[in-house]
Scaffold this motif. Structure first.
Motif, PDB file in Angstrom:
ATOM      1  N   GLY A  70       0.720  -1.171  -0.129  1.00 12.05           N
ATOM      2  CA  GLY A  70      -0.068   0.016   0.011  1.00 12.05           C
ATOM      3  C   GLY A  70       0.988   1.346   0.088  1.00 12.05           C
ATOM      4  O   GLY A  70       2.225   1.068   0.086  1.00 12.05           O
ATOM      5  N   THR A 116      -5.554   8.744   2.972  1.00  9.59           N
ATOM      6  CA  THR A 116      -5.213   8.260   1.760  1.00  9.59           C
ATOM      7  C   THR A 116      -4.687   6.854   1.558  1.00  9.59           C
ATOM      8  O   THR A 116      -4.226   6.465   0.459  1.00  9.59           O
ATOM      9  N   GLU A 129      -4.139   3.484   0.608  1.00  9.09           N
ATOM     10  CA  GLU A 129      -4.609   2.571  -0.416  1.00  9.09           C
ATOM     11  C   GLU A 129      -3.791   1.518  -1.014  1.00  9.09           C
ATOM     12  O   GLU A 129      -2.309   1.675  -0.679  1.00  9.09           O
ATOM     13  N   ARG A 188      -6.582  -2.732  -6.463  1.00 16.31           N
ATOM     14  CA  ARG A 188      -7.246  -2.401  -5.238  1.00 16.31           C
ATOM     15  C   ARG A 188      -8.637  -3.051  -5.069  1.00 16.31           C
ATOM     16  O   ARG A 188      -9.435  -3.449  -5.775  1.00 16.31           O
ATOM     17  N   PRO A 206     -11.739  -2.289  -2.290  1.00 17.15           N
ATOM     18  CA  PRO A 206     -12.123  -0.937  -1.413  1.00 17.15           C
ATOM     19  C   PRO A 206     -12.447  -1.712  -0.140  1.00 17.15           C
ATOM     20  O   PRO A 206     -12.230  -1.054   0.873  1.00 17.15           O
ATOM     21  N   GLU A 266      -8.896  -1.889   1.599  1.00 19.41           N
ATOM     22  CA  GLU A 266      -8.439  -0.523   1.933  1.00 19.41           C
ATOM     23  C   GLU A 266      -9.175   0.045   3.086  1.00 19.41           C
ATOM     24  O   GLU A 266      -8.782   1.001   3.909  1.00 19.41           O
ATOM     25  N   ARG A 310      -7.617   1.389   6.872  1.00 19.64           N
ATOM     26  CA  ARG A 310      -7.866   2.767   7.620  1.00 19.64           C
ATOM     27  C   ARG A 310      -8.875   2.791   8.667  1.00 19.64           C
ATOM     28  O   ARG A 310      -8.778   3.615   9.336  1.00 19.64           O
TER      29      ARG A 310
END
Length: 216
Positions: free
Chosen positions: A77, A104, A106, A111, A113, A116, A120
């Motif tokens: 990432g 940010t 990611e 990727r 979602p 991610e 986060r």
């Protein structure tokens, strides 16, 4: 009568001399400042070894990379460096402070979602509670006879509200007006920066940074 004329002549000459001195133009503070600015603007920036300048980090070309196991999957990432300033003097970074935008976080490729969002989230980097991180360069020295690195950087990383000292080999490349910096990976245990992993044997996170800076 002759003496009076002589005295008058002397007085007239002295008066003219005083007026001349009084009206003589002198450099003002503004003029001196202007000359200094011109001198700085024309300073030699041809090589990194002659610099004594600040560099503004450009977010579009600067990332804080990480690699580790998240949700039992090896993830690569990146986090954007959204603000930063370096000072380079005589080929050495004398100080550097970078701000990491944890919102940010990611994946670099493929990727997902859901992953991610997890990274986060509070079980990982927890960007809601800790929206920013820090990367501070406190020491810099040149590396000799190394094919990959030009400098050794020391300082501290702040993630999850916790600070961790670092020592990283880096390559610093310079062309007039622009500097790029890439570091080799640094291994930090997730628990050392407040990130808990279900499997302790997989808690190593590999961190590296890539920076792009423009001269101010």
């Amino acid at each position: 009568m002759f003496q009076i004329k002589t005295y008058l002549s002397v007085i007239i000459c002295l008066t003219g001399l005083l007026l001349s001195c009084k009206n003589e133009s002198k450099p003002t503070g503004a003029d001196q400042t202007g000359e200094a600015k011109t001198s700085n603007a024309n300073a030699d920036v041809s090589t990194i070894d002659v610099l004594d300048h600040d560099f503004k980090i450009t977010p579009e070309g600067s990332r804080f990379f990480f690699k580790g196991f998240f949700i039992d999957k090896l993830i690569e990432g990146a986090i954007t460096v959204n603000d930063g300033l370096l000072h380079i003097q005589n080929g050495i970074i004398t100080k550097g402070t970078l701000t990491l935008d944890m919102n940010t976080v990611e994946m670099v490729a493929n990727r997902d979602p859901a992953i991610e969002e997890y990274m986060r989230g509070e079980k990982s980097f927890d960007s809601k509670k800790y929206p920013t991180g820090r990367f501070t360069i406190e020491e810099c020295s040149k590396v000799i006879n190394d094919q990959h690195a030009t400098h050794l950087l020391k300082g501290k990383i702040e993630l999850h509200g916790k600070e961790k000292p670092f020592s990283m080999r880096a390559r610093i490349d310079y062309k007039p007006g622009n500097v790029t910096i890439t570091t080799e990976p640094l291994i930090i245990k997730g628990s050392e920066v407040g990130i808990k992993f279900a499997e302790p044997s997989q808690e190593n996170i590999y961190f590296s940074i890539s920076l792009d800076g423009r001269i101010l």
